[in-house]
Design a protein around this motif. Structure first.
Motif, mmCIF file in Angstrom:
data_model
loop_
_atom_site.group_PDB
_atom_site.id
_atom_site.type_symbol
_atom_site.label_atom_id
_atom_site.label_comp_id
_atom_site.label_asym_id
_atom_site.label_seq_id
_atom_site.Cartn_x
_atom_site.Cartn_y
_atom_site.Cartn_z
ATOM 1 N N VAL A 109 0.837 -1.205 0.000
ATOM 2 C CA VAL A 109 0.000 0.000 0.000
ATOM 3 C C VAL A 109 0.872 1.256 0.000
ATOM 4 O O VAL A 109 0.661 2.172 -0.800
ATOM 5 N N TYR A 110 1.855 1.295 0.877
ATOM 6 C CA TYR A 110 2.710 2.483 0.988
ATOM 7 C C TYR A 110 3.538 2.695 -0.281
ATOM 8 O O TYR A 110 3.722 3.816 -0.740
ATOM 9 N N ARG A 111 4.049 1.609 -0.845
ATOM 10 C CA ARG A 111 4.851 1.750 -2.071
ATOM 11 C C ARG A 111 3.987 2.253 -3.234
ATOM 12 O O ARG A 111 4.416 3.101 -4.009
ATOM 13 N N LEU A 112 2.760 1.735 -3.347
ATOM 14 C CA LEU A 112 1.876 2.192 -4.416
ATOM 15 C C LEU A 112 1.526 3.668 -4.254
ATOM 16 O O LEU A 112 1.514 4.427 -5.220
ATOM 17 N N ARG A 113 1.220 4.071 -3.035
ATOM 18 C CA ARG A 113 0.892 5.481 -2.806
ATOM 19 C C ARG A 113 2.060 6.380 -3.207
ATOM 20 O O ARG A 113 1.867 7.429 -3.828
ATOM 21 N N ALA A 114 3.279 5.974 -2.849
ATOM 22 C CA ALA A 114 4.460 6.783 -3.196
ATOM 23 C C ALA A 114 4.661 6.827 -4.710
ATOM 24 O O ALA A 114 4.951 7.889 -5.276
ATOM 25 N N PRO A 125 3.658 13.009 1.332
ATOM 26 C CA PRO A 125 2.403 12.259 1.453
ATOM 27 C C PRO A 125 1.186 13.136 1.703
ATOM 28 O O PRO A 125 0.063 12.701 1.473
ATOM 29 N N GLU A 126 1.397 14.362 2.195
ATOM 30 C CA GLU A 126 0.267 15.261 2.418
ATOM 31 C C GLU A 126 0.113 16.214 1.231
ATOM 32 O O GLU A 126 1.034 16.956 0.902
ATOM 33 N N LEU A 127 -1.069 16.175 0.612
ATOM 34 C CA LEU A 127 -1.366 17.047 -0.525
ATOM 35 C C LEU A 127 -2.173 18.235 -0.017
ATOM 36 O O LEU A 127 -3.053 18.074 0.846
ATOM 37 N N THR A 128 -1.891 19.437 -0.547
ATOM 38 C CA THR A 128 -2.575 20.635 -0.058
ATOM 39 C C THR A 128 -3.132 21.450 -1.221
ATOM 40 O O THR A 128 -2.596 21.445 -2.329
ATOM 41 N N CYS A 129 -4.202 22.162 -0.913
ATOM 42 C CA CYS A 129 -4.793 23.129 -1.841
ATOM 43 C C CYS A 129 -5.455 24.198 -0.975
ATOM 44 O O CYS A 129 -6.548 23.972 -0.443
ATOM 45 N N GLY A 130 -4.797 25.333 -0.803
ATOM 46 C CA GLY A 130 -5.296 26.319 0.135
ATOM 47 C C GLY A 130 -5.329 25.732 1.539
ATOM 48 O O GLY A 130 -4.343 25.149 2.001
ATOM 49 N N ARG A 133 -6.398 19.961 3.088
ATOM 50 C CA ARG A 133 -5.270 19.036 3.189
ATOM 51 C C ARG A 133 -5.772 17.598 3.107
ATOM 52 O O ARG A 133 -6.812 17.266 3.682
ATOM 53 N N LEU A 134 -5.003 16.763 2.399
ATOM 54 C CA LEU A 134 -5.344 15.344 2.267
ATOM 55 C C LEU A 134 -4.085 14.525 2.527
ATOM 56 O O LEU A 134 -3.087 14.671 1.826
ATOM 57 N N ASP A 135 -4.133 13.714 3.573
ATOM 58 C CA ASP A 135 -3.020 12.840 3.960
ATOM 59 C C ASP A 135 -3.196 11.504 3.241
ATOM 60 O O ASP A 135 -4.071 10.716 3.602
ATOM 61 N N THR A 136 -2.369 11.255 2.219
ATOM 62 C CA THR A 136 -2.546 10.041 1.415
ATOM 63 C C THR A 136 -2.237 8.772 2.216
ATOM 64 O O THR A 136 -2.822 7.725 1.956
ATOM 65 N N ASN A 137 -1.319 8.857 3.165
ATOM 66 C CA ASN A 137 -0.992 7.675 3.963
ATOM 67 C C ASN A 137 -2.006 7.437 5.077
ATOM 68 O O ASN A 137 -2.386 6.301 5.359
ATOM 69 N N GLY A 138 -2.450 8.515 5.702
ATOM 70 C CA GLY A 138 -3.375 8.373 6.818
ATOM 71 C C GLY A 138 -4.830 8.317 6.398
ATOM 72 O O GLY A 138 -5.700 7.976 7.215
ATOM 73 N N GLY A 139 -5.122 8.685 5.133
ATOM 74 C CA GLY A 139 -6.505 8.686 4.676
ATOM 75 C C GLY A 139 -7.339 9.762 5.336
ATOM 76 O O GLY A 139 -8.547 9.611 5.496
#
Length: 221
Positions: A109-114, A125-130, A133-139
């Motif tokens: 899972v972690y390798r695919l996300r990366a 791993p954390e994506l931001t827009c203003g 925030r979306l933590d791809t690893n933590g969901g």
């Protein structure tokens, strides 16, 4: 994000599918090299988990065909073949990562996300827009630090848009990357879910671009 598993061990493929779906991926499964090659050649996957010892067409040949045809999706080889020469053959065929069986499911899972993040130009791993925030690893998703509760499918849709901030994403592209191949593209399910996400994160983040699709952008833009 949509992932293809090409694995001939049915029990392992089923377990992988369960784990990846629980982690927020939309998943298709192929049980031999010919079916796997065909799906990878015709469907827009964000990443592929590929075994090497496959019936009908071996994994290295499948990967060679995809790369020769210009398909650039990240490929994680998952195999019992652990010799250095075998790993070299995988990377030379165009693999992006290589994991030897037995393995921890969470590591896949972690390798695919990366791999998917980096393919979209994101190193963290954390994506931001203003303030979103979306933590791809933590969901996890938050706005101004306030946690937002999303369903699994709402998270898949928002995650895809967060990987493509300020880009117009067509309705077809969004559906193809957040549902498996059996989804009915003619339904209005996607529009309903976009509406629900807007209510939860704020209407200003997801813009409808008439005749083209959706664009996730900061409210100030």
């Amino acid at each position: 994000m949509r992932v293809l598993i090409v694995e001939d061990e049915a029990a392992l493929a089923f377990r992988l599918q369960q784990v990846l779906e629980a982690a927020g991926f939309s998943v298709d499964v192929a049980y031999d090299g010919e079916e796997g090659w065909h799906l990878g050649d015709t469907e827009p996957y964000d990443a592929v988990v590929l075994d090497l010892g496959l019936p009908r067409i071996d994994g290295i040949s499948v990967l060679n065909r995809w790369r020769e045809d210009g398909h650039t999706m990240p490929v994680l080889i998952l195999t019992a073949r652990s010799r250095w020469s075998e790993k070299m053959a995988g990377f030379n065929a165009g693999a992006d990562d290589y994991l030897v069986k037995p393995f921890e499911m969470e590591e896949v899972v972690y390798r695919l996300r990366a791999l998917i993040r980096r393919a979209s130009g994101h190193a963290q791993p954390e994506l931001t827009c203003g303030a979103l925030r979306l933590d791809t690893n933590g969901g996890r998703v938050s706005v101004d630090g306030v946690p937002i509760q999303l369903t699994a499918q709402e998270f898949r849709i928002l995650s895809y848009l967060m990987h493509h901030v300020d880009q117009i994403v067509s309705r077809t592209e969004l559906a193809e990357h957040t549902y498996d191949r059996h989804f009915d593209l003619d339904s209005n399910t996607l529009e309903v879910l976009i509406g629900r996400i807007r209510k939860k994160i704020g209407a200003a983040y997801i813009q409808t671009v008439r005749g083209q699709g959706y664009k996730l952008t900061g409210p100030e833009a």
